[in-house]
Design a protein around this motif. Structure first.
Motif, PDB file in Angstrom:
ATOM      1  N   TYR A 189     -12.257  32.461  10.786  1.00  0.00           N
ATOM      2  CA  TYR A 189     -11.923  31.565  11.894  1.00  0.00           C
ATOM      3  C   TYR A 189     -10.452  31.170  11.847  1.00  0.00           C
ATOM      4  CZ  TYR A 189     -11.984  27.501  14.976  1.00  0.00           C
ATOM      5  OH  TYR A 189     -11.700  26.601  15.986  1.00  0.00           O
ATOM      6  N   ASP A 190      -9.928  30.936  10.653  1.00  0.00           N
ATOM      7  CA  ASP A 190      -8.551  30.472  10.497  1.00  0.00           C
ATOM      8  C   ASP A 190      -7.530  31.567  10.785  1.00  0.00           C
ATOM      9  OD1 ASP A 190      -7.726  27.884  10.107  1.00  0.00           O
ATOM     10  OD2 ASP A 190      -7.568  28.005   7.932  1.00  0.00           O
ATOM     11  N   LEU A 191      -7.944  32.817  10.766  1.00  0.00           N
ATOM     12  CA  LEU A 191      -6.999  33.915  11.000  1.00  0.00           C
ATOM     13  C   LEU A 191      -6.948  34.344  12.468  1.00  0.00           C
ATOM     14  CD1 LEU A 191      -7.578  36.260   7.923  1.00  0.00           C
ATOM     15  CD2 LEU A 191      -5.770  34.562   8.280  1.00  0.00           C
ATOM     16  N   ALA A 192      -7.774  33.750  13.316  1.00  0.00           N
ATOM     17  CA  ALA A 192      -7.837  34.182  14.708  1.00  0.00           C
ATOM     18  C   ALA A 192      -6.536  33.912  15.456  1.00  0.00           C
ATOM     19  CB  ALA A 192      -9.006  33.498  15.417  1.00  0.00           C
ATOM     20  N   LEU A 193      -5.840  32.823  15.151  1.00  0.00           N
ATOM     21  CA  LEU A 193      -4.574  32.538  15.830  1.00  0.00           C
ATOM     22  C   LEU A 193      -3.427  33.392  15.300  1.00  0.00           C
ATOM     23  CD1 LEU A 193      -4.643  28.670  16.415  1.00  0.00           C
ATOM     24  CD2 LEU A 193      -5.651  30.514  17.758  1.00  0.00           C
ATOM     25  N   PRO A 194      -3.308  33.632  13.982  1.00  0.00           N
ATOM     26  CA  PRO A 194      -2.253  34.538  13.520  1.00  0.00           C
ATOM     27  C   PRO A 194      -2.341  35.938  14.120  1.00  0.00           C
ATOM     28  CG  PRO A 194      -3.073  33.249  11.687  1.00  0.00           C
ATOM     29  CD  PRO A 194      -3.954  32.935  12.853  1.00  0.00           C
ATOM     30  N   VAL A 195      -3.543  36.412  14.428  1.00  0.00           N
ATOM     31  CA  VAL A 195      -3.663  37.742  15.031  1.00  0.00           C
ATOM     32  C   VAL A 195      -2.896  37.810  16.346  1.00  0.00           C
ATOM     33  CG1 VAL A 195      -5.269  39.439  16.000  1.00  0.00           C
ATOM     34  CG2 VAL A 195      -5.880  38.219  13.910  1.00  0.00           C
ATOM     35  N   ARG A 196      -2.872  36.697  17.086  1.00  0.00           N
ATOM     36  CA  ARG A 196      -2.215  36.718  18.396  1.00  0.00           C
ATOM     37  C   ARG A 196      -0.815  36.103  18.390  1.00  0.00           C
ATOM     38  NH1 ARG A 196      -6.216  32.071  20.755  1.00  0.00           N
ATOM     39  NH2 ARG A 196      -4.656  30.442  21.156  1.00  0.00           N
ATOM     40  N   ASP A 197      -0.245  35.860  17.211  1.00  0.00           N
ATOM     41  CA  ASP A 197       1.142  35.402  17.159  1.00  0.00           C
ATOM     42  C   ASP A 197       2.048  36.411  17.860  1.00  0.00           C
ATOM     43  OD1 ASP A 197       1.519  32.864  16.003  1.00  0.00           O
ATOM     44  OD2 ASP A 197       1.073  33.636  14.005  1.00  0.00           O
ATOM     45  N   ARG A 198       3.145  35.919  18.452  1.00  0.00           N
ATOM     46  CA  ARG A 198       4.112  36.746  19.186  1.00  0.00           C
ATOM     47  C   ARG A 198       3.419  37.465  20.347  1.00  0.00           C
ATOM     48  NH1 ARG A 198       8.591  38.001  14.615  1.00  0.00           N
ATOM     49  NH2 ARG A 198       7.692  36.690  12.987  1.00  0.00           N
TER      50      ARG A 198
END
Length: 312
Positions: free
Chosen positions: A238-247
């Motif tokens: 769950y915590d990695l879902a936002l880093p996947v869409r960085d940039r």
């Protein structure tokens, strides 16, 4: 400490435009607008009670809090954070105290009733977003790994299932709008992914909740420290879902953006030993849950998030 009051009076303590816009968009009951009106006075009161001298308000700042860069009575530098209504200051305080500066900004003092947190000063203008992508991913993985700890007994954090239940309800409401007909299948896919993911609970760790490149700032006692948690308990995916869409804007604009997004998801999952399918499911859900309401408000980023979710 009477002399410390004079700099307070001459330092603007109003909300930055980003904070004002964010609260006005989401403030259905008017509590956020009232808080914005009262904010200069609330900030001055918090400064006086702690004998703090303000230097300036951090801009552009966040979307749910005011951050004032301050000097303490002993001359040390710090940052006073005042959180908006609806933000759980007690949970933030508990998480920061639990981490005690390991991977995250150090908590110096807290007042849950006033929604005030006194934090160590970081370099707010320097985040992981300033690094090349490969280096930023490496540093992000190292930072978030430090935060994933056992939450301890009697913790005040919601579970991932509880947190996403509210997001899922908002998504269902947005998907029912006639204007959402074209993206309704994607919304249904996201809701189905969330239902499947919450049916099992592979681990119960303390999570940051809003982790991404922009939430990791340069520090002095450590190179990179996380800020602005919205803590909860659940699985690391769950915590990695936002880093996947960085940039995100760069991904959408670049040739081969879909393949690049899938490669990033794979690299993050592999480097942190997270199941790829579960990370994909949470990434799709969080992108659609954020994107569809944003699209309804006329934000271009909403369309970008939905396009990104469709790639995965």
């Amino acid at each position: 400490m009477a002399s410390a009051a004079r700099p307070e009076e001459g330092t603007p303590l109003g909300p930055p435009p980003r904070l004002t816009r964010a609260l006005e968009e989401t403030d259905a009951e008017g509590t956020g607008r009232k808080w914005l009106e009262d904010l200069p006075g609330l900030a001055r009161d918090a400064l006086r009670r702690r004998e703090l001298t303000p230097e300036r308000v951090q801009e552009p700042g966040g979307r749910s809090s005011l951050l004032v860069l301050v000097r303490r009575a002993d001359g040390g530098r710090a940052a006073l954070k005042l959180v908006a209504p609806g933000t759980d200051a007690a949970a933030q305080r508990a998480a920061l105290a639990h981490w005690d500066g390991f991977g995250a900004v150090r908590l110096l003092e807290a007042d849950d009733a006033a929604g005030a947190l006194l934090l160590e000063r970081l370099h707010g203008e320097v985040s992981l977003s300033s690094l090349p992508e490969a280096k930023a991913l490496l540093e992000a993985a190292g930072t978030v790994r430090r935060l994933w700890t056992e939450p301890g007994g009697g913790y005040p954090y919601p579970s991932v299932a509880d947190r996403t239940a509210r997001a899922a309800e908002r998504l269902r409401t947005a998907a029912d709008e006639p204007s959402a007909a074209e993206v309704r299948p994607l919304a249904e896919q996201a809701l189905a992914a969330r239902a499947e993911l919450t049916a099992t609970e592979p681990e119960r760790l303390l999570l940051h909740g809003r982790f991404r490149e922009g939430k990791v700032l340069a520090g002095e006692r450590a190179p990179w420290l996380a800020v602005g948690p919205d803590p909860l308990v659940g699985e690391r995916a769950y915590d990695l879902a936002l880093p996947v869409r960085d940039r995100l804007e760069d991904l959408v604009a670049a040739p081969g953006g879909a393949a690049a997004a899938r490669r990033r998801l794979g690299r993050l999952a592999d480097s942190l030993e997270v199941d790829r399918d579960r990370l994909r499911g949470w990434t799709v859900f969080r992108a659609v849950a954020d994107g569809l309401p944003a699209l309804a408000r006329g934000h271009r980023r909403g369309a970008l998030l939905l396009e990104f979710a469709g790639w995965l």
